[in-house]
Each structure stands twice: as structure tokens, then as C-alpha cells.
Design a protein around this motif. Structure first.
Motif, short mmCIF file in Angstrom:
data_model
loop_
_atom_site.label_atom_id
_atom_site.label_comp_id
_atom_site.label_asym_id
_atom_site.label_seq_id
_atom_site.Cartn_x
_atom_site.Cartn_y
_atom_site.Cartn_z
N ASP A 68 72.65 122.72 -6.81
CA ASP A 68 71.83 121.66 -6.22
C ASP A 68 72.64 120.38 -6.14
O ASP A 68 73.32 120.00 -7.10
N TYR A 69 72.53 119.70 -5.00
CA TYR A 69 73.30 118.49 -4.74
C TYR A 69 72.40 117.44 -4.08
O TYR A 69 71.38 117.77 -3.47
N VAL A 70 72.83 116.20 -4.19
CA VAL A 70 72.23 115.12 -3.40
C VAL A 70 73.26 114.77 -2.34
O VAL A 70 74.42 114.47 -2.65
N ALA A 71 72.84 114.86 -1.08
CA ALA A 71 73.71 114.55 0.06
C ALA A 71 73.41 113.15 0.56
O ALA A 71 72.25 112.79 0.75
N SER A 107 90.31 106.56 -1.76
CA SER A 107 89.59 106.25 -3.00
C SER A 107 88.22 106.91 -3.01
O SER A 107 87.81 107.48 -4.03
N CYS A 108 87.51 106.83 -1.89
CA CYS A 108 86.19 107.45 -1.79
C CYS A 108 86.29 108.95 -2.10
O CYS A 108 85.50 109.49 -2.88
N PHE A 109 87.26 109.60 -1.47
CA PHE A 109 87.45 111.04 -1.65
C PHE A 109 87.66 111.38 -3.12
O PHE A 109 87.05 112.30 -3.66
N ASN A 110 88.52 110.62 -3.78
CA ASN A 110 88.84 110.90 -5.19
C ASN A 110 87.67 110.60 -6.12
O ASN A 110 87.43 111.34 -7.08
N ILE A 111 86.94 109.53 -5.86
CA ILE A 111 85.78 109.20 -6.69
C ILE A 111 84.73 110.30 -6.60
O ILE A 111 84.20 110.76 -7.62
N ILE A 112 84.44 110.74 -5.39
CA ILE A 112 83.44 111.80 -5.21
C ILE A 112 83.92 113.10 -5.86
O ILE A 112 83.16 113.79 -6.54
N ARG A 113 85.19 113.43 -5.69
CA ARG A 113 85.74 114.64 -6.31
C ARG A 113 85.65 114.57 -7.83
O ARG A 113 85.30 115.55 -8.49
N GLU A 114 85.96 113.40 -8.41
CA GLU A 114 85.88 113.23 -9.86
C GLU A 114 84.44 113.35 -10.38
O GLU A 114 84.22 113.65 -11.55
N HIS A 115 83.48 113.12 -9.51
CA HIS A 115 82.07 113.29 -9.88
C HIS A 115 81.58 114.73 -9.65
O HIS A 115 80.40 115.02 -9.78
N GLY A 116 82.50 115.62 -9.28
CA GLY A 116 82.15 117.03 -9.06
C GLY A 116 81.58 117.30 -7.68
O GLY A 116 80.99 118.36 -7.45
N THR A 132 79.80 112.40 5.15
CA THR A 132 78.81 112.95 4.22
C THR A 132 79.47 113.16 2.87
O THR A 132 80.57 113.70 2.79
N PHE A 133 78.79 112.71 1.81
CA PHE A 133 79.23 113.09 0.48
C PHE A 133 78.07 113.71 -0.27
O PHE A 133 76.92 113.37 -0.06
N CYS A 134 78.42 114.67 -1.11
CA CYS A 134 77.43 115.37 -1.93
C CYS A 134 77.82 115.24 -3.38
O CYS A 134 79.00 115.36 -3.73
N LEU A 135 76.83 114.97 -4.21
CA LEU A 135 77.02 114.87 -5.66
C LEU A 135 76.12 115.88 -6.35
O LEU A 135 74.98 116.09 -5.92
N PRO A 136 76.62 116.51 -7.42
CA PRO A 136 75.78 117.49 -8.12
C PRO A 136 74.52 116.83 -8.67
O PRO A 136 74.57 115.73 -9.23
N ALA A 137 73.40 117.51 -8.49
CA ALA A 137 72.14 117.02 -9.04
C ALA A 137 72.20 117.16 -10.56
O ALA A 137 72.80 118.10 -11.10
#
Length: 153
Positions: A68-71, A107-116, A132-137
Motif C-alpha cells: 500500500d502506498y500514498v501517491a 534530490s527529490c529522487f533520492n529523498i523519495i527513494r530513502e523513504h522506501g 508522481t511519487f509514491c510513499l509506503p503507507a
């Protein structure tokens, strides 16, 4: 976006799941994406930002494990990104701007990647771009688990 001629349109799902984030870092991502969108629309336009829940069932169809992710989707009406460079926009020091450093989207790419999570772009020249970025719920916790954490603190 103040003073840019860009009108924000923000749509957030009422049932949006929670995420575990570093507020400052995600604020930087949102700011960078809004600034890039505004720069892509020098004559003004609308920046539509939406946030919704997304479940990924098959890792084969995404860059993330199933879950599950938040997009969060940024859609602008700007000049677009040429097809021959869209795959480079998250590379360090890559920029199309005469005064740019090429570190904003990197920077955006790396921050989102570091958040999984993951971040992707699509675009059509002279029709706009979508980032679009997705973060794990965050894992849902029961009232009992929350109370147990409170007692341990």
C-alpha cells in the motif's frame, strides 16, 4: 507559487492513508516540484496536485514491492519535457536551465527513494508534465498497540 501566475489546484482523498516521513525532506520535494512546474509555465497556468491511495499488487508492474502506498501527483500545463531527455531528469547535475544546478530533481529522487518510495515522470511537449511519487503507507496500528507504546514511553 505566489507571484508566478500559476494557480494551484489541490485534491486530497478523504481516506488518505498515513505515511512515515521526515517532514522537512518531503517539504523539500514538494517545494522543488512546485518550483519546477512554475518554471515550466512562464505564462501561468494550473498546477494540479493530487494525493490518493494506491495498492500495488504485482511488483512486475511497478518500481516498488507489492503493498500500500500514498501517491502524490503533480500535473502542470507547461512546455513539457522532450522525449530524448526525460530519462535524464533525475540524474545529478543534469539541467536544461541556464541558471540551474541539476540537483533539484536528483534530490527529490533520492529523498523519495530513502523513504522506501519511487518517483517517475511523464510528459508531452507543449502539453505539460506529470511527476508522481509514491510513499509506503504506514502500518495501521490498533488502539491497543498505540496505548502500549504510550505506556513504554
Amino acid at each position: 507559487l505566489y507571484g508566478t501566475g500559476v494557480t494551484p489546484e489541490i485534491v486530497i482523498a478523504d481516506d488518505l492513508w498515513m505515511v512515515n516521513i521526515d517532514f522537512g525532506q518531503i517539504n523539500q520535494v514538494i517545494s522543488n516540484l512546485a518550483i519546477n512546474a512554475a518554471q515550466a509555465m512562464p505564462e501561468g497556468g494550473t498546477l494540479t496536485v493530487t494525493a490518493h491511495n494506491r495498492t500495488i499488487d504485482s511488483p512486475a508492474t511497478s518500481k516498488c514491492p507489492a503493498g500500500d502506498y500514498v501517491a502524490v501527483v503533480f500535473r502542470d500545463q507547461g512546455v513539457g519535457i522532450p522525449e530524448d531527455i526525460i530519462d535524464k531528469i533525475f540524474d545529478p547535475y543534469f539541467t536544461t536551465k541556464s541558471k540551474g544546478s541539476g540537483l533539484g530533481l536528483f534530490s527529490c529522487f533520492n529523498i523519495i527513494r530513502e523513504h522506501g518510495g519511487w518517483l517517475q515522470a511523464s510528459s508531452e511537449e507543449m502539453k505539460g508534465s506529470t511527476i508522481t511519487f509514491c510513499l509506503p503507507a504506514a502500518k495501521q496500528q490498533t488502539d491497543e498497540e498505540i496505548e502500549q507504546r504510550r505506556v513504554q514511553a
